[in-house]
Structure formats: C-alpha cells, structure tokens
Motif scaffolding. Structure first.
Motif, mmCIF file in Angstrom:
data_model
loop_
_atom_site.group_PDB
_atom_site.id
_atom_site.type_symbol
_atom_site.label_atom_id
_atom_site.label_comp_id
_atom_site.label_asym_id
_atom_site.label_seq_id
_atom_site.Cartn_x
_atom_site.Cartn_y
_atom_site.Cartn_z
ATOM 1 N N ARG A 36 -86.522 13.339 19.464
ATOM 2 C CA ARG A 36 -85.375 14.259 18.900
ATOM 3 C C ARG A 36 -85.037 14.977 19.954
ATOM 4 O O ARG A 36 -83.815 15.125 19.760
ATOM 5 C CB ARG A 36 -86.147 14.914 17.892
ATOM 6 C CG ARG A 36 -86.416 14.186 16.579
ATOM 7 C CD ARG A 36 -87.267 15.013 15.683
ATOM 8 N NE ARG A 36 -86.431 16.061 14.975
ATOM 9 C CZ ARG A 36 -85.698 15.821 14.029
ATOM 10 N NH1 ARG A 36 -85.636 14.941 13.317
ATOM 11 N NH2 ARG A 36 -84.866 16.836 13.700
ATOM 12 N N TYR A 37 -85.536 15.350 20.886
ATOM 13 C CA TYR A 37 -85.212 16.257 21.796
ATOM 14 C C TYR A 37 -84.706 15.415 23.130
ATOM 15 O O TYR A 37 -83.599 16.092 23.703
ATOM 16 C CB TYR A 37 -86.333 17.111 22.625
ATOM 17 C CG TYR A 37 -87.011 17.870 21.101
ATOM 18 C CD1 TYR A 37 -86.297 18.965 20.923
ATOM 19 C CD2 TYR A 37 -88.121 17.260 20.441
ATOM 20 C CE1 TYR A 37 -86.929 19.693 19.614
ATOM 21 C CE2 TYR A 37 -88.646 18.213 19.344
ATOM 22 C CZ TYR A 37 -87.899 19.243 19.010
ATOM 23 O OH TYR A 37 -88.598 19.993 17.979
ATOM 24 N N THR A 38 -85.261 14.294 23.667
ATOM 25 C CA THR A 38 -84.668 13.586 24.697
ATOM 26 C C THR A 38 -83.408 13.168 24.374
ATOM 27 O O THR A 38 -82.276 12.934 25.232
ATOM 28 C CB THR A 38 -85.692 12.588 25.181
ATOM 29 O OG1 THR A 38 -86.264 11.689 24.156
ATOM 30 C CG2 THR A 38 -87.191 13.359 25.385
ATOM 31 N N ALA A 39 -83.206 12.817 23.281
ATOM 32 C CA ALA A 39 -81.674 12.102 22.694
ATOM 33 C C ALA A 39 -80.677 13.025 22.873
ATOM 34 O O ALA A 39 -79.704 12.455 23.505
ATOM 35 C CB ALA A 39 -82.058 11.401 21.559
ATOM 36 N N ARG A 40 -81.046 14.260 22.472
ATOM 37 C CA ARG A 40 -79.827 15.217 22.541
ATOM 38 C C ARG A 40 -79.565 15.413 24.128
ATOM 39 O O ARG A 40 -78.250 15.381 24.474
ATOM 40 C CB ARG A 40 -80.201 16.511 22.300
ATOM 41 C CG ARG A 40 -80.696 16.554 20.602
ATOM 42 C CD ARG A 40 -81.381 17.947 20.397
ATOM 43 N NE ARG A 40 -81.760 17.749 18.694
ATOM 44 C CZ ARG A 40 -82.446 18.737 18.107
ATOM 45 N NH1 ARG A 40 -83.174 19.926 19.097
ATOM 46 N NH2 ARG A 40 -82.868 18.785 17.073
ATOM 47 N N ARG A 41 -80.402 15.312 25.024
ATOM 48 C CA ARG A 41 -80.047 15.508 26.541
ATOM 49 C C ARG A 41 -79.254 14.107 27.001
ATOM 50 O O ARG A 41 -78.230 14.212 27.696
ATOM 51 C CB ARG A 41 -81.425 15.614 27.316
ATOM 52 C CG ARG A 41 -82.082 16.940 26.981
ATOM 53 C CD ARG A 41 -83.305 16.972 27.775
ATOM 54 N NE ARG A 41 -83.849 18.239 27.761
ATOM 55 C CZ ARG A 41 -83.577 19.514 28.342
ATOM 56 N NH1 ARG A 41 -82.616 19.546 29.286
ATOM 57 N NH2 ARG A 41 -84.075 20.614 28.008
ATOM 58 N N LEU A 42 -79.726 12.884 26.539
ATOM 59 C CA LEU A 42 -78.922 11.894 27.013
ATOM 60 C C LEU A 42 -77.538 11.793 26.548
ATOM 61 O O LEU A 42 -76.698 11.134 27.009
ATOM 62 C CB LEU A 42 -79.759 10.715 26.869
ATOM 63 C CG LEU A 42 -81.138 10.315 27.351
ATOM 64 C CD1 LEU A 42 -81.774 9.150 26.924
ATOM 65 C CD2 LEU A 42 -80.683 10.105 28.748
ATOM 66 N N ASP A 43 -77.440 12.444 25.199
ATOM 67 C CA ASP A 43 -75.982 12.315 24.536
ATOM 68 C C ASP A 43 -74.914 13.239 25.250
ATOM 69 O O ASP A 43 -73.857 13.099 24.949
ATOM 70 C CB ASP A 43 -76.256 12.893 23.340
ATOM 71 C CG ASP A 43 -76.789 11.912 22.289
ATOM 72 O OD1 ASP A 43 -76.913 10.524 22.803
ATOM 73 O OD2 ASP A 43 -77.238 12.099 20.978
ATOM 74 N N ARG A 44 -75.392 13.763 26.459
ATOM 75 C CA ARG A 44 -74.535 14.710 27.112
ATOM 76 C C ARG A 44 -73.952 13.735 28.231
ATOM 77 O O ARG A 44 -73.796 14.335 29.452
ATOM 78 C CB ARG A 44 -75.208 15.891 27.621
ATOM 79 C CG ARG A 44 -76.015 16.871 26.617
ATOM 80 C CD ARG A 44 -76.766 18.019 27.257
ATOM 81 N NE ARG A 44 -77.341 18.715 26.452
ATOM 82 C CZ ARG A 44 -78.228 19.690 26.658
ATOM 83 N NH1 ARG A 44 -78.685 19.798 27.994
ATOM 84 N NH2 ARG A 44 -78.930 20.352 25.668
ATOM 85 N N GLY A 45 -73.399 12.649 27.925
ATOM 86 C CA GLY A 45 -72.679 11.851 28.992
ATOM 87 C C GLY A 45 -73.761 10.792 29.700
ATOM 88 O O GLY A 45 -73.111 10.241 30.867
ATOM 89 N N TYR A 46 -74.889 10.649 29.271
ATOM 90 C CA TYR A 46 -75.860 9.701 30.096
ATOM 91 C C TYR A 46 -76.243 8.444 29.340
ATOM 92 O O TYR A 46 -76.787 7.622 29.948
ATOM 93 C CB TYR A 46 -76.960 10.625 30.474
ATOM 94 C CG TYR A 46 -76.824 11.944 31.342
ATOM 95 C CD1 TYR A 46 -76.475 11.706 32.605
ATOM 96 C CD2 TYR A 46 -76.866 13.194 30.734
ATOM 97 C CE1 TYR A 46 -76.404 12.929 33.353
ATOM 98 C CE2 TYR A 46 -76.754 14.096 31.423
ATOM 99 C CZ TYR A 46 -76.268 14.074 32.848
ATOM 100 O OH TYR A 46 -76.226 15.233 33.609
ATOM 101 N N ILE A 47 -75.780 8.343 28.189
ATOM 102 C CA ILE A 47 -76.223 7.342 27.225
ATOM 103 C C ILE A 47 -76.057 5.810 28.035
ATOM 104 O O ILE A 47 -76.966 4.974 27.862
ATOM 105 C CB ILE A 47 -75.786 7.477 25.839
ATOM 106 C CG1 ILE A 47 -76.521 6.508 25.026
ATOM 107 C CG2 ILE A 47 -74.304 7.217 25.701
ATOM 108 C CD1 ILE A 47 -77.956 7.030 24.865
ATOM 109 N N ARG A 48 -74.605 5.636 28.135
ATOM 110 C CA ARG A 48 -74.323 4.392 28.884
ATOM 111 C C ARG A 48 -75.248 3.802 30.192
ATOM 112 O O ARG A 48 -75.591 2.807 30.375
ATOM 113 C CB ARG A 48 -72.718 4.284 29.106
ATOM 114 C CG ARG A 48 -72.228 3.083 29.763
ATOM 115 C CD ARG A 48 -70.922 2.756 29.752
ATOM 116 N NE ARG A 48 -70.609 1.381 30.324
ATOM 117 C CZ ARG A 48 -70.359 1.216 31.565
ATOM 118 N NH1 ARG A 48 -70.287 2.342 32.535
ATOM 119 N NH2 ARG A 48 -70.220 0.075 32.148
ATOM 120 N N LYS A 49 -75.359 4.956 30.923
ATOM 121 C CA LYS A 49 -76.188 4.503 32.086
ATOM 122 C C LYS A 49 -77.554 4.452 31.891
ATOM 123 O O LYS A 49 -78.053 3.421 32.469
ATOM 124 C CB LYS A 49 -76.000 5.920 33.194
ATOM 125 C CG LYS A 49 -74.666 6.236 33.810
ATOM 126 C CD LYS A 49 -74.976 7.410 34.634
ATOM 127 C CE LYS A 49 -73.226 7.835 35.111
ATOM 128 N NZ LYS A 49 -73.281 9.041 36.002
#
Length: 237
Positions: A205-218
């Motif tokens: 729940r917490y790590t997903a929020r961080r990746l959603d800040r522009g890192y999900i595709r990478k």
C-alpha cells in the motif's frame, strides 16, 4: 519443518510486496526461492495463495479496473492454459523456460526502444495466451500482461491485472487439478503461505504510492526483464 515454513512465508511476503506495488512479480521472486526451500510449493500452492493477494489488490484498486479488457485477456488465458497443459506432458521444462525468456526479453527490448503496442482486443488476446501458458507451466505469468499495460497509470495496471489474475489463476488451478497436480496437499501448503501474502499486501500500500510518482513503467520493464533472466538461469544452473 517449522523453519522451512517461516522461510517460505518470508519469501512470499517480499514477492507479494512486489506484485502489490507494480501489478505482478509474486511468481518471479518467489518461485526460484520456494523451489530451493521445497519444490512442492510450486506451482499449485503458490497459485492458490496468490488468489488472496489478487483479491486484496483488486479491492484496493477497484476504482481503476478496466472491465472491458478482461474478456479478451481471459479468452487468451484459457487458450494459453490449454497449451501449457499439453506442453507439461510432452515438452521438457528447459525448453519452455528458454522460449519464455526469449519472448519476454524481446518484448522488453521493443518497449525500451519506444515501440508501443496499444491495449486493443488482439493485443489483449495475445498477451492472455502467453500469460496463461507461462502462469500455468512455471507460475510466472505476469510479464506479458504487464508489458501491455506499462503506459497506463499504476492503479489501472495493478487493478486490471488483479482482476485478470483472479480469473486466470482460478482457471490454472482447475487445469492443474484435471491433470492430477493439485489437491489437498497443495491446499495445506498454500495455507502456510497466506500470512506472508497478507503482510506483503499491506506493505505494498505504501510502496505502490511511491512508484506511482513516475516510476511504474521503468519498474515494469526492469522486473519483466529480470523475470526472463531468472527463468532461464533456473534451467542453466
């Protein structure tokens, strides 16, 4: 052994955190390590335990699920499962692994080069076939679908893949039971993995929020490439 149970629980906790963060990755991380702990955890027990994770992620991201895509992907999944069940009887596991690795690495390279495959019925059908085949044969079926959704938002990627996996994994379990590779012993081993699954879902729940800040595709590209390498290396070594 209690020690083995604890080790297996911790392994799937990390894998569940990964999948809860980017939409897939439980099998990628967990399968190689679970095989070392006890091969009996794969594929049936891990597949059954993963249903708990997909249910939790699906509920969390339910607002972003693209239901219209599911019918095409699920049809592909059914076809892929059928192919996998035949392959498991007649094709050596190392050949399946090499084929999977080659396809995923090729897809990652194409994606990194800037080529983009639109999320359309034909693409969903093809990704579903590949996902069903690999998910049933080696418990790692996420990369084909994740690569297709790599340019979507994190919530849509995770939510739609969770809905897809909920249906697809259930079908894979039915298929395994039909060929005598799933039954009460697998259910008991799946129960051992559930605490780790729940822990990973909570952390994600917490790590997903961080990746959603522009890192999900990478993250999708990197984890997909790693999945291919891991599957191939498992056969080499």
């Amino acid at each position: 052994m209690p020690t083995e149970h604890i080790a297996a629980t911790m392994v799937v906790a990390v894998g569940a955190t990964l999948q809860g963060s980017i939409g897939f990755g439980l099998g990628l991380f967990s399968v190689p390590l679970l095989v070392l702990i006890d091969p009996a955890y794969v594929p049936g027990p891990l597949l059954l335990a993963s249903l708990v994770l997909t249910a939790l992620v699906l509920y969390r991201e339910r607002h972003a699920v693209r239901l219209a895509d599911l019918k095409w992907a699920v049809v592909g999944r059914v076809v892929g499962i059928g192919i996998a069940l035949i392959a498991l009887r007649v094709v050596p596991a190392d050949r399946i692994a090499v084929l999977f690795g080659s396809l995923v690495i090729g897809a990652v390279l194409l994606s990194a080069s800037g080529i983009h495959v639109a999320v359309r019925p034909g693409a969903l059908l093809g990704a579903g076939v590949l996902s069903g085949f690999m998910g049933t044969s080696v418990s790692i079926g996420g990369p084909p679908m994740a690569l297709l959704y790599q340019r979507e938002t994190g919530a849509r990627l995770r939510g739609t893949l969770a809905a897809y996996f909920m249906i697809g994994v259930s079908l894979s379990i039915v298929g395994l039971s039909l060929i005598g590779r799933f039954g009460p012993p697998e259910v008991l081993r799946a129960a051992i993995l559930v605490p780790g699954i729940v822990l990973g879902a909570l952390v994600s729940r917490y790590t997903a929020r961080r990746l959603d800040r522009g890192y999900i595709r990478k993250a999708v590209l990197v984890v997909s490439a790693l999945s291919a390498v891991v599957v191939v290396l498992r056969q080499v070594f």
